[in-house]
Design a protein around this motif. Structure first.
Motif, PDB file in Angstrom:
ATOM      1  N   THR A 121       0.805  -1.224   0.000  1.00 25.60           N
ATOM      2  CA  THR A 121       0.000   0.000   0.000  1.00 25.60           C
ATOM      3  C   THR A 121       0.835   1.269   0.000  1.00 25.60           C
ATOM      4  OG1 THR A 121      -0.107  -0.049   2.416  1.00 25.60           O
ATOM      5  CG2 THR A 121      -1.885  -1.150   1.209  1.00 25.60           C
ATOM      6  N   ASN A 122       2.135   1.160  -0.052  1.00 22.00           N
ATOM      7  CA  ASN A 122       3.017   2.320   0.004  1.00 22.00           C
ATOM      8  C   ASN A 122       3.514   2.640  -1.399  1.00 22.00           C
ATOM      9  OD1 ASN A 122       5.098   4.166   0.459  1.00 22.00           O
ATOM     10  ND2 ASN A 122       5.558   3.279   2.456  1.00 22.00           N
ATOM     11  N   ASP A 123       3.032   3.749  -1.972  1.00 22.93           N
ATOM     12  CA  ASP A 123       3.419   4.074  -3.344  1.00 22.93           C
ATOM     13  C   ASP A 123       4.879   4.512  -3.449  1.00 22.93           C
ATOM     14  OD1 ASP A 123       2.986   6.458  -2.030  1.00 22.93           O
ATOM     15  OD2 ASP A 123       2.136   7.472  -3.772  1.00 22.93           O
ATOM     16  N   THR A 124       5.430   5.123  -2.410  1.00 25.73           N
ATOM     17  CA  THR A 124       6.837   5.523  -2.443  1.00 25.73           C
ATOM     18  C   THR A 124       7.741   4.296  -2.467  1.00 25.73           C
ATOM     19  OG1 THR A 124       6.306   7.540  -1.229  1.00 25.73           O
ATOM     20  CG2 THR A 124       8.617   6.880  -1.301  1.00 25.73           C
ATOM     21  N   ALA A 125       7.419   3.303  -1.677  1.00 19.31           N
ATOM     22  CA  ALA A 125       8.210   2.073  -1.673  1.00 19.31           C
ATOM     23  C   ALA A 125       8.121   1.381  -3.028  1.00 19.31           C
ATOM     24  CB  ALA A 125       7.726   1.141  -0.562  1.00 19.31           C
ATOM     25  N   THR A 139      14.596  -1.645   4.050  1.00 18.13           N
ATOM     26  CA  THR A 139      14.579  -1.934   5.482  1.00 18.13           C
ATOM     27  C   THR A 139      14.668  -0.645   6.285  1.00 18.13           C
ATOM     28  OG1 THR A 139      15.632  -4.063   5.071  1.00 18.13           O
ATOM     29  CG2 THR A 139      15.737  -3.218   7.314  1.00 18.13           C
ATOM     30  N   ALA A 140      15.563   0.249   5.868  1.00 18.86           N
ATOM     31  CA  ALA A 140      15.695   1.537   6.551  1.00 18.86           C
ATOM     32  C   ALA A 140      14.418   2.361   6.393  1.00 18.86           C
ATOM     33  CB  ALA A 140      16.894   2.304   6.003  1.00 18.86           C
ATOM     34  N   GLN A 184      13.217   5.586   8.775  1.00 16.98           N
ATOM     35  CA  GLN A 184      14.274   6.536   8.441  1.00 16.98           C
ATOM     36  C   GLN A 184      13.913   7.260   7.152  1.00 16.98           C
ATOM     37  OE1 GLN A 184      17.980   4.462   8.202  1.00 16.98           O
ATOM     38  NE2 GLN A 184      17.960   3.846  10.344  1.00 16.98           N
ATOM     39  N   PRO A 185      14.310   8.521   7.041  1.00 19.65           N
ATOM     40  CA  PRO A 185      14.015   9.240   5.799  1.00 19.65           C
ATOM     41  C   PRO A 185      14.890   8.721   4.657  1.00 19.65           C
ATOM     42  CG  PRO A 185      15.294  10.625   7.269  1.00 19.65           C
ATOM     43  CD  PRO A 185      14.959   9.387   8.036  1.00 19.65           C
ATOM     44  N   LEU A 186      14.396   8.891   3.434  1.00 14.30           N
ATOM     45  CA  LEU A 186      15.164   8.477   2.268  1.00 14.30           C
ATOM     46  C   LEU A 186      16.355   9.405   2.072  1.00 14.30           C
ATOM     47  CD1 LEU A 186      12.291   7.803  -0.280  1.00 14.30           C
ATOM     48  CD2 LEU A 186      13.680   6.119   0.918  1.00 14.30           C
ATOM     49  N   PRO A 187      17.477   8.877   1.608  1.00 14.26           N
ATOM     50  CA  PRO A 187      18.616   9.746   1.307  1.00 14.26           C
ATOM     51  C   PRO A 187      18.252  10.750   0.212  1.00 14.26           C
ATOM     52  CG  PRO A 187      19.256   7.430   1.241  1.00 14.26           C
ATOM     53  CD  PRO A 187      17.776   7.471   1.387  1.00 14.26           C
ATOM     54  N   ARG A 188      18.874  11.913   0.272  1.00 17.07           N
ATOM     55  CA  ARG A 188      18.572  12.978  -0.682  1.00 17.07           C
ATOM     56  C   ARG A 188      18.831  12.529  -2.122  1.00 17.07           C
ATOM     57  NH1 ARG A 188      20.916  17.272  -3.377  1.00 17.07           N
ATOM     58  NH2 ARG A 188      19.604  19.135  -3.467  1.00 17.07           N
ATOM     59  N   SER A 189      19.902  11.777  -2.333  1.00 17.86           N
ATOM     60  CA  SER A 189      20.220  11.327  -3.691  1.00 17.86           C
ATOM     61  C   SER A 189      19.119  10.420  -4.242  1.00 17.86           C
ATOM     62  CB  SER A 189      21.559  10.596  -3.710  1.00 17.86           C
ATOM     63  OG  SER A 189      21.502   9.449  -2.880  1.00 17.86           O
ATOM     64  N   LEU A 190      18.526   9.610  -3.388  1.00 13.61           N
ATOM     65  CA  LEU A 190      17.447   8.730  -3.828  1.00 13.61           C
ATOM     66  C   LEU A 190      16.157   9.515  -4.063  1.00 13.61           C
ATOM     67  CD1 LEU A 190      16.609   5.853  -4.448  1.00 13.61           C
ATOM     68  CD2 LEU A 190      16.070   5.564  -2.045  1.00 13.61           C
ATOM     69  N   ARG A 191      15.881  10.492  -3.210  1.00 19.88           N
ATOM     70  CA  ARG A 191      14.679  11.316  -3.403  1.00 19.88           C
ATOM     71  C   ARG A 191      14.746  12.058  -4.731  1.00 19.88           C
ATOM     72  NH1 ARG A 191      15.567  13.275   2.012  1.00 19.88           N
ATOM     73  NH2 ARG A 191      16.174  15.222   1.022  1.00 19.88           N
ATOM     74  N   ARG A 192      15.940  12.518  -5.112  1.00 19.13           N
ATOM     75  CA  ARG A 192      16.093  13.236  -6.375  1.00 19.13           C
ATOM     76  C   ARG A 192      15.829  12.346  -7.581  1.00 19.13           C
ATOM     77  NH1 ARG A 192      21.546  14.218  -6.329  1.00 19.13           N
ATOM     78  NH2 ARG A 192      21.372  14.474  -8.553  1.00 19.13           N
TER      79      ARG A 192
END
Length: 164
Positions: free
Chosen positions: A41-45, A127-128, A133-141
């Motif tokens: 149910t998590n669209d970000t994942a 897992t993180a 935990q928040p996503l790393p900035r490089s991954l969010r970009r």
């Protein structure tokens, strides 16, 4: 020429690459399916899993295309480029060293993509993320809207027996 071609094939992946790729593909798919079902149910994942899948496929494409290009260059024997009355211009095939020098950077780029976006790294990130935990900035970009647009499909496990 045959020795050079065989040496090139051994250096770029060997003869057992299809078997290993098939086993890795089955293992890879089950790991991704498990992660997809865990974060259904998590669209970000789901977008993160889509990103990693696309980047892995891109890395594999770079590796395969560089291997095919290297094989084509290694097997392109001497051919006549131009001829006329009293002269003939022949193009010689490049040596194995030149072929490796040309194709190695592209294969290395593909290998780096496959390694950077491996299933082990995906599992660490998920897992993180699952732990809050928040996503790393490089991954969010790197998460573009196209990764969110793919439909979320609930996978059902299928029993299979591996072929040996």
């Amino acid at each position: 020429m045959i020795k050079a071609l065989l040496l090139l094939l051994c250096l770029l992946g060997g003869l057992s690459a299809p078997v290993l790729a098939q086993q890795e593909s089955l293992e890879s798919q089950t790991r991704k399916q498990r992660l997809r079902n865990q974060f259904l149910t998590n669209d970000t994942a789901q977008a993160i899993i889509n990103l990693y899948s696309r980047r892995q496929a891109g890395g594999a494409a770079w590796i395969v295309s560089s291997a095919l290009t290297a094989a084509r260059l290694a097997t392109s024997g001497g051919r006549t480029v131009a001829s006329g009355p009293g002269y003939t211009v022949r193009e010689e095939a490049p040596g194995v060293g030149v072929v490796l020098l040309v194709s190695a950077p592209f294969a290395a780029y593909g290998i780096s993509k496959v390694a950077r976006y491996s299933n082990a790294n995906l599992e660490k990130v998920m897992t993180a993320y699952g732990a809050g935990q928040p996503l790393p900035r490089s991954l969010r970009r790197k998460l573009k809207p196209r990764f969110f647009d793919e439909p979320i499909i609930q996978y059902t496990p299928v029993q299979y027996t591996p072929v040996k």
